[in-house]
Design a protein around this motif. Sequence first.
Motif, short mmCIF file in Angstrom:
data_model
loop_
_atom_site.label_atom_id
_atom_site.label_comp_id
_atom_site.label_asym_id
_atom_site.label_seq_id
_atom_site.Cartn_x
_atom_site.Cartn_y
_atom_site.Cartn_z
N GLY A 1 0.82 -1.20 0.00
CA GLY A 1 0.00 0.00 0.00
C GLY A 1 0.86 1.25 0.00
N VAL A 2 0.21 2.40 0.07
CA VAL A 2 0.91 3.67 -0.06
C VAL A 2 1.33 4.26 1.27
N ALA B 1 3.37 2.56 -5.56
CA ALA B 1 2.69 3.30 -4.51
C ALA B 1 2.73 4.79 -4.79
N ALA C 1 0.14 5.46 -7.47
CA ALA C 1 -1.21 5.32 -6.90
C ALA C 1 -1.57 6.51 -6.03
N SER C 2 -0.61 6.98 -5.23
CA SER C 2 -0.90 8.12 -4.35
C SER C 2 -1.07 9.40 -5.15
N GLY D 1 -4.48 9.17 -6.45
CA GLY D 1 -5.42 9.45 -5.36
C GLY D 1 -5.53 10.93 -5.09
N ARG D 2 -4.38 11.63 -5.09
CA ARG D 2 -4.39 13.08 -4.92
C ARG D 2 -5.21 13.76 -6.01
N LEU E 1 -10.94 7.86 -7.20
CA LEU E 1 -10.34 7.67 -5.88
C LEU E 1 -10.38 6.20 -5.48
N ALA E 2 -11.50 5.56 -5.76
CA ALA E 2 -11.59 4.12 -5.48
C ALA E 2 -10.58 3.35 -6.32
N ALA F 1 -7.68 4.45 -7.34
CA ALA F 1 -6.35 4.67 -6.78
C ALA F 1 -6.12 3.80 -5.55
N LEU F 2 -7.17 3.61 -4.75
CA LEU F 2 -7.04 2.81 -3.54
C LEU F 2 -6.86 1.32 -3.84
N ILE F 3 -7.53 0.85 -4.86
CA ILE F 3 -7.46 -0.59 -5.17
C ILE F 3 -6.36 -0.92 -6.18
#
Length: 437
Positions: free
Chosen positions: A37-38, A174, A177-178, A181-182, A304-305, A307-309
Amino acid sequence: MNGRKVEDAEADENTTAGERATAAEGDGAGIAGQMRGVLPLWRNRDYAGWWISSLVSSLGSAMSQLAYPLLMLYSTGSVARAGVVGACLNIGGLSTTLLGGALADRYSRRRLTVGADFVQFAAVTSVAVAVAENYVNVVHIGAVALVQGMCNGIGGASMTPVLKRIVPAEQFQALSASKQGREMISRLAGPPLGGALFTIARWIPFLGDAVSFLVSALGVGMIRQPLGPDAADRAAHTSTVASMREGFAYIRTSVYLRFIIVWSALTSALLGGIVLLVIALIKERGGGPTTIGVVTALAAVGGLAGALIAPLLLKRVRSRTMVLITSWTIVVATVGIAAAPQPWEIGAVAAFLVLLVVPLTVLLESYQLRIVPDTLMGRVSSALSFGTSGLLWTAPVTAGVLADNFGVPTAMLVLSGAFVCLALWSTLAKAVHLLDE
């Protein structure tokens, strides 16, 4: 405001950056198995500070990116004029992207990014003042968009090598992905906020964007790590033109990079047209500025979902499979958006689409970080960005002209047909297999 910190950090560039660059150039083998994960990224003070400041900047940009077409649509009533502003932004970026990459591998990346932020602060402030004075001129707005695009080309080219310096190789997925997410957080909060502020006073979203550039400059200026390039790398360059050519020369050596530069150019151009058409379609179906912002935010929820998955999904799904699923999903989604009768339905379809696009972006970005050496990262990433953006400026103009002459739904279906061709190419391309090797 942060000049002393910039000077102190630059003084250390030549002493420690080489060792860090060497450590960052690992091939990344086994990254998927090492990722957890991040969260470990937040222990990196430099990255966390950059992420927070860039989030503020992204929020400001998300507000103004919605406010620009709204300003044109509600001031002139023309989708095509709104497209002209978007085209100016893309042309500006295209004109300086290659130069930015050459500069990023030759001059202080810190000063390049901070300087670009200050110029954008001044440019967007002029828009806020003009709109507050009820002076809305497409030439002025287009000129500011052009300047912003040029600054994005110069400053943006430095960010990929900067991030490679402050994040270890085993965290590249990571990192991507982050970043996604941002971006999705800003898209989630920015459009509704921008739409609501636009309703209160049309100049407010632009002022917020202007201030966000100051925050971004502060975040980069306070990074403690040397950001390069190293003294030896600076001396190795003979000319700016030769440096720009080296980026394309490296791309020509890679089957994958040759494919992705063309595929990404076409995909990005078509998606750029879709974004404008979605805004116009919601307006056509009765949605006001606030509704447009809220519906746009629904797509960001999906992003966002995604990026999390993304880290987990990319462990379980083969890379080529991810490319194909996303390519064909775009075709179905664009048809669904054209047919959806309600704004919330448009948002729901867009959310599902972005849910898949984000993990694909993480996959492609992290692969690029692994295969390109630090000494060429600025030039190669800018060459890829130049190629990707080569057709992007045509998207809003083409979509706007199609919408004005044939209607927004028809324009959406035309772009969907183009996505069919891209999906077929992705299915047949041998280069996509390299992602699984």
